[in-house]
Write a protein that holds these residues in place. Structure first.
Motif, mmCIF file in Angstrom:
data_model
loop_
_atom_site.group_PDB
_atom_site.id
_atom_site.type_symbol
_atom_site.label_atom_id
_atom_site.label_comp_id
_atom_site.label_asym_id
_atom_site.label_seq_id
_atom_site.Cartn_x
_atom_site.Cartn_y
_atom_site.Cartn_z
ATOM 1 N N ASP A 75 0.845 -1.190 0.000
ATOM 2 C CA ASP A 75 0.000 0.000 0.000
ATOM 3 C C ASP A 75 0.887 1.249 0.000
ATOM 4 O O ASP A 75 1.361 1.703 1.057
ATOM 5 N N ILE A 76 1.104 1.811 -1.186
ATOM 6 C CA ILE A 76 2.082 2.895 -1.329
ATOM 7 C C ILE A 76 1.446 4.241 -1.659
ATOM 8 O O ILE A 76 2.151 5.220 -1.878
ATOM 9 N N THR A 77 0.126 4.287 -1.683
ATOM 10 C CA THR A 77 -0.540 5.527 -2.102
ATOM 11 C C THR A 77 -0.197 6.694 -1.192
ATOM 12 O O THR A 77 0.085 7.808 -1.660
ATOM 13 N N LYS A 78 -0.214 6.477 0.128
ATOM 14 C CA LYS A 78 0.045 7.576 1.068
ATOM 15 C C LYS A 78 1.427 8.188 0.848
ATOM 16 O O LYS A 78 1.564 9.415 0.777
ATOM 17 N N LYS A 79 2.442 7.334 0.723
ATOM 18 C CA LYS A 79 3.804 7.834 0.510
ATOM 19 C C LYS A 79 3.906 8.542 -0.836
ATOM 20 O O LYS A 79 4.557 9.602 -0.961
ATOM 21 N N THR A 80 3.252 8.012 -1.865
ATOM 22 C CA THR A 80 3.303 8.629 -3.194
ATOM 23 C C THR A 80 2.638 9.999 -3.184
ATOM 24 O O THR A 80 3.136 10.946 -3.795
ATOM 25 N N LEU A 81 1.523 10.119 -2.481
ATOM 26 C CA LEU A 81 0.845 11.408 -2.384
ATOM 27 C C LEU A 81 1.690 12.428 -1.625
ATOM 28 O O LEU A 81 1.698 13.622 -1.959
ATOM 29 N N ASP A 83 4.958 12.548 -1.640
ATOM 30 C CA ASP A 83 5.972 12.998 -2.594
ATOM 31 C C ASP A 83 5.368 13.956 -3.611
ATOM 32 O O ASP A 83 5.974 14.980 -3.955
ATOM 33 N N TYR A 84 4.169 13.633 -4.080
ATOM 34 C CA TYR A 84 3.539 14.444 -5.125
ATOM 35 C C TYR A 84 3.205 15.845 -4.618
ATOM 36 O O TYR A 84 3.399 16.845 -5.326
ATOM 37 N N PHE A 85 2.712 15.939 -3.396
ATOM 38 C CA PHE A 85 2.305 17.236 -2.849
ATOM 39 C C PHE A 85 3.373 17.866 -1.943
ATOM 40 O O PHE A 85 3.076 18.817 -1.216
ATOM 41 N N ASN A 86 4.591 17.313 -1.993
ATOM 42 C CA ASN A 86 5.715 17.847 -1.214
ATOM 43 C C ASN A 86 5.390 17.920 0.276
ATOM 44 O O ASN A 86 5.581 18.950 0.944
ATOM 45 N N CYS A 87 4.878 16.821 0.798
ATOM 46 C CA CYS A 87 4.525 16.725 2.216
ATOM 47 C C CYS A 87 5.501 15.802 2.944
ATOM 48 O O CYS A 87 6.243 15.030 2.321
ATOM 49 N N GLN A 88 5.447 15.875 4.268
ATOM 50 C CA GLN A 88 6.189 14.957 5.123
ATOM 51 C C GLN A 88 5.194 14.182 5.982
ATOM 52 O O GLN A 88 4.120 14.709 6.324
ATOM 53 N N LEU A 89 5.547 12.957 6.341
ATOM 54 C CA LEU A 89 4.701 12.185 7.240
ATOM 55 C C LEU A 89 5.015 12.551 8.684
ATOM 56 O O LEU A 89 6.172 12.729 9.055
ATOM 57 N N TYR A 90 3.966 12.680 9.488
ATOM 58 C CA TYR A 90 4.172 12.916 10.919
ATOM 59 C C TYR A 90 3.214 12.024 11.701
ATOM 60 O O TYR A 90 2.201 11.550 11.169
ATOM 61 N N PHE A 91 3.547 11.791 12.960
ATOM 62 C CA PHE A 91 2.733 10.924 13.794
ATOM 63 C C PHE A 91 1.580 11.731 14.389
ATOM 64 O O PHE A 91 1.790 12.718 15.096
ATOM 65 N N SER A 92 0.333 11.300 14.095
ATOM 66 C CA SER A 92 -0.860 11.992 14.600
ATOM 67 C C SER A 92 -1.399 11.251 15.817
ATOM 68 O O SER A 92 -1.846 10.101 15.712
ATOM 69 N N GLU A 93 -1.344 11.918 16.952
ATOM 70 C CA GLU A 93 -1.838 11.319 18.185
ATOM 71 C C GLU A 93 -3.345 11.057 18.093
ATOM 72 O O GLU A 93 -3.850 10.048 18.588
ATOM 73 N N ALA A 94 -4.078 11.969 17.417
ATOM 74 C CA ALA A 94 -5.539 11.805 17.296
ATOM 75 C C ALA A 94 -5.887 10.573 16.462
ATOM 76 O O ALA A 94 -6.786 9.805 16.805
ATOM 77 N N VAL A 95 -5.158 10.395 15.347
ATOM 78 C CA VAL A 95 -5.407 9.220 14.504
ATOM 79 C C VAL A 95 -5.039 7.945 15.255
ATOM 80 O O VAL A 95 -5.757 6.936 15.200
ATOM 81 N N TYR A 96 -3.910 7.986 15.971
ATOM 82 C CA TYR A 96 -3.468 6.814 16.732
ATOM 83 C C TYR A 96 -4.523 6.418 17.768
ATOM 84 O O TYR A 96 -4.849 5.229 17.916
ATOM 85 N N GLN A 97 -5.064 7.403 18.489
ATOM 86 C CA GLN A 97 -6.057 7.112 19.511
ATOM 87 C C GLN A 97 -7.312 6.499 18.900
ATOM 88 O O GLN A 97 -7.912 5.574 19.455
ATOM 89 N N HIS A 98 -7.700 7.002 17.706
ATOM 90 C CA HIS A 98 -8.865 6.448 17.016
ATOM 91 C C HIS A 98 -8.626 4.987 16.631
ATOM 92 O O HIS A 98 -9.507 4.134 16.824
ATOM 93 N N ILE A 99 -7.437 4.694 16.098
ATOM 94 C CA ILE A 99 -7.097 3.314 15.719
ATOM 95 C C ILE A 99 -7.117 2.412 16.944
ATOM 96 O O ILE A 99 -7.667 1.304 16.921
ATOM 97 N N GLU A 100 -6.529 2.890 18.025
ATOM 98 C CA GLU A 100 -6.469 2.094 19.259
ATOM 99 C C GLU A 100 -7.873 1.795 19.778
ATOM 100 O O GLU A 100 -8.167 0.666 20.204
ATOM 101 N N ASP A 101 -8.752 2.789 19.731
ATOM 102 C CA ASP A 101 -10.131 2.578 20.193
ATOM 103 C C ASP A 101 -10.855 1.547 19.334
ATOM 104 O O ASP A 101 -11.561 0.668 19.847
#
Length: 411
Positions: A75-81, A83-101
């Motif tokens: 699943d490479i879409t996130k990393k490709t996007l 690169d395409y939009f000149n973004c960096q990945l960061y750790f989202s505490e809110a997303v992590y908490q949602h996944i954990e729940d």
């Protein structure tokens, strides 16, 4: 406002998974007043994804993407996007908490792959995925929008319904309002229907279109109006719909995108009738289609799949003499099957099938594709012999359509 759809996944290209997402999205955004102008499917290859995005954004202002944002390495879409939009990945505490729940409520433990889904692009809007662990991302550049959603259908549908369509409608002022109506027609082939409606099509205003969507035994007509106001679109649709009802009097049996089994279910509930099936060559296919509709237990009693002559005789009460004289594929036998189904299942109406689905088993008198179908309501029975093609799967589907249409006509 025009939209393009991009679906991502090697499994889509090799046919391992059928792309139902783009069909559903197209219908939903069309109902919301947008127009899908192109759909593209690419594999899990970064350059192919970038090329597809580049191409789409050169034509339209809205691109909807599904697939390739799961936790696995393919699943490479996130990393490709990113690169395409000149973004960096960061750790989202809110997303992590949602996944954990979500994992906690489903009885699963967090692992590194799940945790990686909390790594999200900066410089985009993160939209919470209430139905799954992969978040949705909304990118904007120079007034254009790209939305990346999970490929899992129920997750994508939840996001589209609750988040994406409302946001798109709010952000993009519509200069054209699109309205559709779909009419299901029986008793015409596609070519015969086109001939019948030739003058109607010639007189259509330039902002109204007519499309033919043929299926075995029926044709769906989709009328679309593209106007500058919602009321004008609706008025145009109503006017053309009225003309079609006059031209095709008695042949339009359904309005909307309902399936045959849904139309039957509504008609049965309206009359408070119970239905059953007796199937030979269709092998339970009719029963499976009827029961695929939620709520079918209110009107469906059951099925007798009488593939062997012994079951026809012992359960449905088909005459052994008629089986010997006329054969299982005959008017006499299928009529006894349908009346036997009503008697045994205790229902008000029923359909029965007996035929040669193929690809072998045919004779000179009864070639492959010969299928007898009976429909009964109370003590009235109608019977038809159909001669379909040589492809087994198509013959079974055609038999289903023909049987339900026969019963609907009686009802």
């Amino acid at each position: 406002m025009n939209i393009e759809i991009i679906t991502i996944g090697n499994e889509l290209l090799i046919g391992q998974v059928v792309d139902t997402n783009s069909a559903w999205i197209g219908q939903q955004v069309g109902d919301a007043g947008f127009r899908v102008t192109k759909k593209t499917t690419v594999g899990d290859v970064a350059q192919d994804i970038r090329d597809a995005i580049d191409s789409a954004l050169s034509r339209v202002s809205i691109v909807l993407v599904t697939g390739g944002i799961g936790p696995t390495k393919d699943d490479i879409t996130k990393k490709t996007l990113c690169d395409y939009f000149n973004c960096q990945l960061y750790f989202s505490e809110a997303v992590y908490q949602h996944i954990e729940d979500l994992l906690h409520h489903s009885g699963h433990m967090m692992n590194e792959l799940n945790r990686s889904q909390a790594m999200v692009p900066d410089h985009c809007t993160i939209i919470r995925n209430e139905a799954g662990t992969a978040p949705c991302t909304w990118f904007e550049r120079e007034g254009k929008v790209l939305v990346s959603m999970p490929g899992v259908p129920y997750e994508m549908k939840t996001l589209m319904t609750n988040e994406i369509i409302p946001r798109l409608k709010q952000q993009f002022l519509q200069d054209t309002f699109i309205r559709h109506v779909t009419l299901s027609v029986q008793g015409y082939t596609e070519s015969a229907l086109a001939e019948r409606l030739a003058k109607f099509e010639e007189e259509l205003p330039p902002f109204v279109t007519l499309a033919y969507l043929p299926q075995p035994g029926m044709v769906r007509l989709r009328v679309s109006a593209y106007e500058t106001s919602e009321s004008q679109s609706e008025q145009a649709i109503e006017e053309q719909k009225r003309k079609l009802y006059i031209l095709l009097k008695g042949h339009i049996f359904s309005e909307g995108t309902h399936t045959l089994e849904q139309v039957l279910g509504r008609k049965l509930e309206e009359k408070k009738y119970l239905v059953g099936t007796a199937e030979s060559c269709t092998g339970g296919y009719i029963a499976s289609r009827i029961t695929a509709w939620p709520g079918s237990s209110r009107h469906y009693m059951g099925s007798i799949v009488s593939y062997s002559n012994d079951i026809k005789k012992q359960v449905l009460g088909v005459s052994a003499e008629d089986l010997e004289t006329y054969g299982a594929v005959s008017r006499q036998v299928v009529e006894q099957m349908v009346t036997g189904a009503i008697r045994v299942l205790g229902c008000d109406c029923a359909v029965a099938t007996s035929g040669i689905a193929g690809p072998d088993g045919g004779t000179q008198d009864k070639p492959v594709g010969t299928i007898w179908i009976a429909a009964a309501v109370k003590d009235k029975v109608i019977t038809e012999c159909y001669h379909f093609g040589k492809v087994r799967e198509q013959n079974i589907i055609r038999a289903f359509n023909a049987a339900i249409l026969m019963l609907l006509k009686m009802l």
